[in-house]
Design an enzyme around this catalytic site. Sequence first.
Site, PDB file in Angstrom:
ATOM      1  N   GLY A  11       0.815  -1.207   0.000  1.00  0.00           N
ATOM      2  CA  GLY A  11       0.000   0.000   0.000  1.00  0.00           C
ATOM      3  C   GLY A  11       0.855   1.265   0.000  1.00  0.00           C
ATOM      4  O   GLY A  11       2.091   1.208  -0.106  1.00  0.00           O
ATOM      5  N   ILE A  13       1.598   3.849   2.307  1.00  0.00           N
ATOM      6  CA  ILE A  13       2.607   4.118   3.339  1.00  0.00           C
ATOM      7  C   ILE A  13       3.500   2.890   3.522  1.00  0.00           C
ATOM      8  O   ILE A  13       4.724   3.000   3.705  1.00  0.00           O
ATOM      9  CB  ILE A  13       1.927   4.510   4.681  1.00  0.00           C
ATOM     10  N   SER A 126      -3.960   6.919  13.790  1.00  0.00           N
ATOM     11  CA  SER A 126      -4.296   8.121  13.021  1.00  0.00           C
ATOM     12  C   SER A 126      -4.638   9.279  13.941  1.00  0.00           C
ATOM     13  O   SER A 126      -5.187   9.084  15.037  1.00  0.00           O
ATOM     14  CB  SER A 126      -5.516   7.793  12.146  1.00  0.00           C
ATOM     15  N   TYR A 151     -14.574   3.938  10.596  1.00  0.00           N
ATOM     16  CA  TYR A 151     -13.113   3.862  10.389  1.00  0.00           C
ATOM     17  C   TYR A 151     -12.368   4.386  11.619  1.00  0.00           C
ATOM     18  O   TYR A 151     -11.466   3.723  12.157  1.00  0.00           O
ATOM     19  CB  TYR A 151     -12.695   4.658   9.134  1.00  0.00           C
ATOM     20  N   LYS A 155      -9.771   2.473  14.577  1.00  0.00           N
ATOM     21  CA  LYS A 155      -8.413   2.852  15.019  1.00  0.00           C
ATOM     22  C   LYS A 155      -8.362   2.914  16.547  1.00  0.00           C
ATOM     23  O   LYS A 155      -7.405   2.462  17.169  1.00  0.00           O
ATOM     24  CB  LYS A 155      -7.999   4.198  14.406  1.00  0.00           C
ATOM     25  N   VAL A 219     -12.867  23.153  -3.211  1.00  0.00           N
ATOM     26  CA  VAL A 219     -12.317  23.459  -1.879  1.00  0.00           C
ATOM     27  C   VAL A 219     -13.498  23.451  -0.914  1.00  0.00           C
ATOM     28  O   VAL A 219     -14.427  24.262  -1.046  1.00  0.00           O
ATOM     29  CB  VAL A 219     -11.594  24.828  -1.880  1.00  0.00           C
TER      30      VAL A 219
HETATM   31  P1  NAD Z   1      -3.402   1.625   1.599  1.00  0.00           P
HETATM   32  O1  NAD Z   1      -4.811   1.223   1.346  1.00  0.00           O
HETATM   33  O2  NAD Z   1      -2.630   2.234   0.496  1.00  0.00           O
HETATM   34  O3  NAD Z   1      -2.564   0.355   2.133  1.00  0.00           O
HETATM   35  C1  NAD Z   1      -3.156  -0.678   2.876  1.00  0.00           C
HETATM   36  C2  NAD Z   1      -2.704  -1.984   2.267  1.00  0.00           C
HETATM   37  O4  NAD Z   1      -3.239  -3.050   3.032  1.00  0.00           O
HETATM   38  C3  NAD Z   1      -3.188  -2.169   0.833  1.00  0.00           C
HETATM   39  O5  NAD Z   1      -2.103  -2.589   0.023  1.00  0.00           O
HETATM   40  C4  NAD Z   1      -4.244  -3.257   0.941  1.00  0.00           C
HETATM   41  O6  NAD Z   1      -4.293  -4.057  -0.232  1.00  0.00           O
HETATM   42  C5  NAD Z   1      -3.777  -4.023   2.166  1.00  0.00           C
HETATM   43  N1  NAD Z   1      -4.836  -4.716   2.922  1.00  0.00           N
HETATM   44  C6  NAD Z   1      -6.001  -4.202   3.362  1.00  0.00           C
HETATM   45  N2  NAD Z   1      -6.694  -5.145   4.023  1.00  0.00           N
HETATM   46  C7  NAD Z   1      -5.945  -6.275   4.022  1.00  0.00           C
HETATM   47  C8  NAD Z   1      -6.114  -7.583   4.526  1.00  0.00           C
HETATM   48  N3  NAD Z   1      -7.224  -7.939   5.180  1.00  0.00           N
HETATM   49  N4  NAD Z   1      -5.132  -8.489   4.330  1.00  0.00           N
HETATM   50  C9  NAD Z   1      -4.001  -8.160   3.662  1.00  0.00           C
HETATM   51  N5  NAD Z   1      -3.792  -6.941   3.138  1.00  0.00           N
HETATM   52  C10 NAD Z   1      -4.748  -5.998   3.322  1.00  0.00           C
HETATM   53  O7  NAD Z   1      -3.419   2.586   2.880  1.00  0.00           O
HETATM   54  P2  NAD Z   1      -2.277   3.515   3.457  1.00  0.00           P
HETATM   55  O8  NAD Z   1      -2.645   4.917   3.172  1.00  0.00           O
HETATM   56  O9  NAD Z   1      -0.954   3.012   3.076  1.00  0.00           O
HETATM   57  O10 NAD Z   1      -2.515   3.297   5.018  1.00  0.00           O
HETATM   58  C11 NAD Z   1      -1.789   2.322   5.747  1.00  0.00           C
HETATM   59  C12 NAD Z   1      -2.271   2.329   7.185  1.00  0.00           C
HETATM   60  O11 NAD Z   1      -2.103   3.634   7.734  1.00  0.00           O
HETATM   61  C13 NAD Z   1      -3.733   1.973   7.366  1.00  0.00           C
HETATM   62  O12 NAD Z   1      -3.868   1.214   8.543  1.00  0.00           O
HETATM   63  C14 NAD Z   1      -4.400   3.315   7.540  1.00  0.00           C
HETATM   64  O13 NAD Z   1      -5.590   3.230   8.284  1.00  0.00           O
HETATM   65  C15 NAD Z   1      -3.332   4.083   8.292  1.00  0.00           C
HETATM   66  N6  NAD Z   1      -3.415   5.541   8.121  1.00  0.00           N
HETATM   67  C16 NAD Z   1      -3.431   6.075   6.866  1.00  0.00           C
HETATM   68  C17 NAD Z   1      -3.522   7.444   6.712  1.00  0.00           C
HETATM   69  C18 NAD Z   1      -3.606   8.060   5.352  1.00  0.00           C
HETATM   70  O14 NAD Z   1      -4.052   9.203   5.238  1.00  0.00           O
HETATM   71  N7  NAD Z   1      -3.177   7.391   4.279  1.00  0.00           N
HETATM   72  C19 NAD Z   1      -3.561   8.283   7.838  1.00  0.00           C
HETATM   73  C20 NAD Z   1      -3.521   7.700   9.117  1.00  0.00           C
HETATM   74  C21 NAD Z   1      -3.446   6.312   9.241  1.00  0.00           C
HETATM   75  C1  WQD Z   2      -7.749  17.401   3.767  1.00  0.00           C
HETATM   76  C2  WQD Z   2      -8.410  18.774   3.663  1.00  0.00           C
HETATM   77  C3  WQD Z   2     -10.767  18.666   3.231  1.00  0.00           C
HETATM   78  C4  WQD Z   2     -10.541  16.977  -0.769  1.00  0.00           C
HETATM   79  C5  WQD Z   2      -8.333  11.922   6.147  1.00  0.00           C
HETATM   80  C6  WQD Z   2      -8.992  11.017   7.147  1.00  0.00           C
HETATM   81  C7  WQD Z   2      -8.115  10.875   8.372  1.00  0.00           C
HETATM   82  C8  WQD Z   2      -6.721  10.439   7.982  1.00  0.00           C
HETATM   83  C9  WQD Z   2      -6.128  11.336   6.957  1.00  0.00           C
HETATM   84  C10 WQD Z   2      -6.597   8.031   7.971  1.00  0.00           C
HETATM   85  C11 WQD Z   2      -9.772  18.823   4.363  1.00  0.00           C
HETATM   86  C12 WQD Z   2     -10.038  19.334   2.085  1.00  0.00           C
HETATM   87  C13 WQD Z   2     -10.218  17.486   0.483  1.00  0.00           C
HETATM   88  C14 WQD Z   2     -11.077  17.829  -1.737  1.00  0.00           C
HETATM   89  C15 WQD Z   2     -10.905  19.656  -0.178  1.00  0.00           C
HETATM   90  N1  WQD Z   2      -6.717   9.134   7.384  1.00  0.00           N
HETATM   91  N2  WQD Z   2     -10.409  18.796   0.760  1.00  0.00           N
HETATM   92  N3  WQD Z   2     -11.242  19.162  -1.422  1.00  0.00           N
HETATM   93  O1  WQD Z   2     -10.087  14.512   5.832  1.00  0.00           O
HETATM   94  O2  WQD Z   2      -8.022  15.635   6.817  1.00  0.00           O
HETATM   95  O3  WQD Z   2      -8.154  13.193   6.744  1.00  0.00           O
HETATM   96  O4  WQD Z   2      -7.032  11.416   5.820  1.00  0.00           O
HETATM   97  O5  WQD Z   2      -6.495   7.799   9.136  1.00  0.00           O
HETATM   98  O6  WQD Z   2      -8.723   9.932   9.197  1.00  0.00           O
HETATM   99  O7  WQD Z   2     -10.240  11.590   7.514  1.00  0.00           O
HETATM  100  O8  WQD Z   2      -7.832  14.424   4.630  1.00  0.00           O
HETATM  101  O9  WQD Z   2      -7.073  14.766   2.328  1.00  0.00           O
HETATM  102  O10 WQD Z   2      -9.489  14.160   2.722  1.00  0.00           O
HETATM  103  O11 WQD Z   2      -8.688  16.406   3.374  1.00  0.00           O
HETATM  104  O12 WQD Z   2     -11.091  20.850   0.054  1.00  0.00           O
HETATM  105  O13 WQD Z   2     -11.423  17.426  -2.859  1.00  0.00           O
HETATM  106  O14 WQD Z   2      -8.675  19.029   2.279  1.00  0.00           O
HETATM  107  O15 WQD Z   2     -11.994  19.301   3.467  1.00  0.00           O
HETATM  108  O16 WQD Z   2      -9.887  20.094   4.934  1.00  0.00           O
HETATM  109  P1  WQD Z   2      -8.631  14.536   6.048  1.00  0.00           P
HETATM  110  P2  WQD Z   2      -8.266  14.884   3.175  1.00  0.00           P
END
Ligand code: NAD
Ligand code: WQD
Length: 341
Positions: A11, A13, A126, A151, A155, A219
């Site tokens: 994925g 990250i 998160s 979601y 977490k 926005v």
């Molecule tokens: P992502 O969806 O790109 O990566 C997640 C990966 O896990 C994917 O490759 C998916 O195929 C795999 N996956 C999901 N369910 C699975 C399962 N049951 N078995 C095996 N593989 C599985 O997401 P990401 O953005 O890389 O996020 C990684 C982690 O970080 C997640 O736990 C997410 O909740 C957390 N997180 C992400 C963000 C963000 O904004 N991207 C912010 C805070 C926390």
């Molecule tokens: C960022 C800002 C939107 C899209 C999400 C999850 C959070 C965490 C991180 C996993 C906000 C604005 C967005 C668009 C916009 N993920 N926006 N136009 O909502 O801060 O956080 O990702 O844990 O749990 O909720 O991120 O990138 O969606 O939005 O104006 O088309 O951009 O309103 O202010 P968010 P985002």
Amino acid sequence: MAKILVTGGLGYIGSHTVVELQQNGYEVVIVDNLSNSEIKVLDGIEAITGIRPHFEQLDICDDKAFQVCLTKHNGIDAVIHFAASKAVGESVEKSLDYYRNNVYGLIQLLTLMRKNDIKHIIFSSSCTVYGQAEQLPIDETAPRQTATSPYGNTKQMCEDIIRDAIISYHDFNAILLRYFNPIGAHPSAMIGELPKGVPNNLVPYITQTAAGLRKELSVFGDDYNTPDGSAIRDYIYVVDLAKAHVKAMQRLLSGSNKSDCEIFNLGTGSGVSVLELVNTFMEATGVNLPYKIVGRRAGDIEQVWADSSYAEKELGWTAKTPLAEVLNSAWNWEKKVRNIQ
Ligand code: NAD
Ligand code: WQD
């Protein structure tokens, strides 16, 4: 060197973290069911590091397949657990799927870790657990708030399950990493974010608009109580974020953690508004970005940014990459994916 199991390692990250782990000498075993990633990410990782990580395609909820994998790759020292479903809106529509994948998946993982004598876990949490914090910036002592989506609830539940498992089974320890808003792509443009369908997140929406896939960016709101009226977030470069995982891993494996369940906020320490980010993107890339102001998005909070000083002090880590450079990396990745010169 230690052998690390990375769930969800193909994925967004996860793949960036695998690169940093390999570049620091760790042997990596990835498990991923490809539900939100593509197998070609393995090629990208190999192109950057020169090493193809071990890969097993499986669902972490499938304990039989998972055990076969752990037997095959025996001697795992620690786990970084990224695998989860992460779309906030979708989690409202499909809450049971989210609880199954995120919560049941973690329970399966911890159960198998016990069975296979694996003691260390780093968990992807998160900033969503803080909701709209009363005080900014947000440090790790800020109270968690009632989750506003399934979601977010998963977490919080996962954090609690890990904490309880540590109390039950004394030899476990964990680091919970609370990410703020990860953005950008590897500077090589060999790996990056691959959202399916219309992106929910701001930066992929911007880069897809710049690439001509979307007409204009909406926005969401200019009437927040912020200097320019748009919402404020702490956007952290995914490569900086990945490096924090290496620091956290070194800490766990060397036993220099101060408790069995440590928490770190991972952000830059600075808030950036949506309009500031849009303008920085245009300045950094020289690309004009069509956008319009629309109403607020339901469920959005006004402003959050991290106090990352605890991570700086304890992990020796800071997120230093300038926003313009980060946005350029996201644009370079989008151009590569879309074959734009
Ligand atoms: P992502 O969806 O790109 O990566 C997640 C990966 O896990 C994917 O490759 C998916 O195929 C795999 N996956 C999901 N369910 C699975 C399962 N049951 N078995 C095996 N593989 C599985 O997401 P990401 O953005 O890389 O996020 C990684 C982690 O970080 C997640 O736990 C997410 O909740 C957390 N997180 C992400 C963000 C963000 O904004 N991207 C912010 C805070 C926390
Ligand atoms: C960022 C800002 C939107 C899209 C999400 C999850 C959070 C965490 C991180 C996993 C906000 C604005 C967005 C668009 C916009 N993920 N926006 N136009 O909502 O801060 O956080 O990702 O844990 O749990 O909720 O991120 O990138 O969606 O939005 O104006 O088309 O951009 O309103 O202010 P968010 P985002």
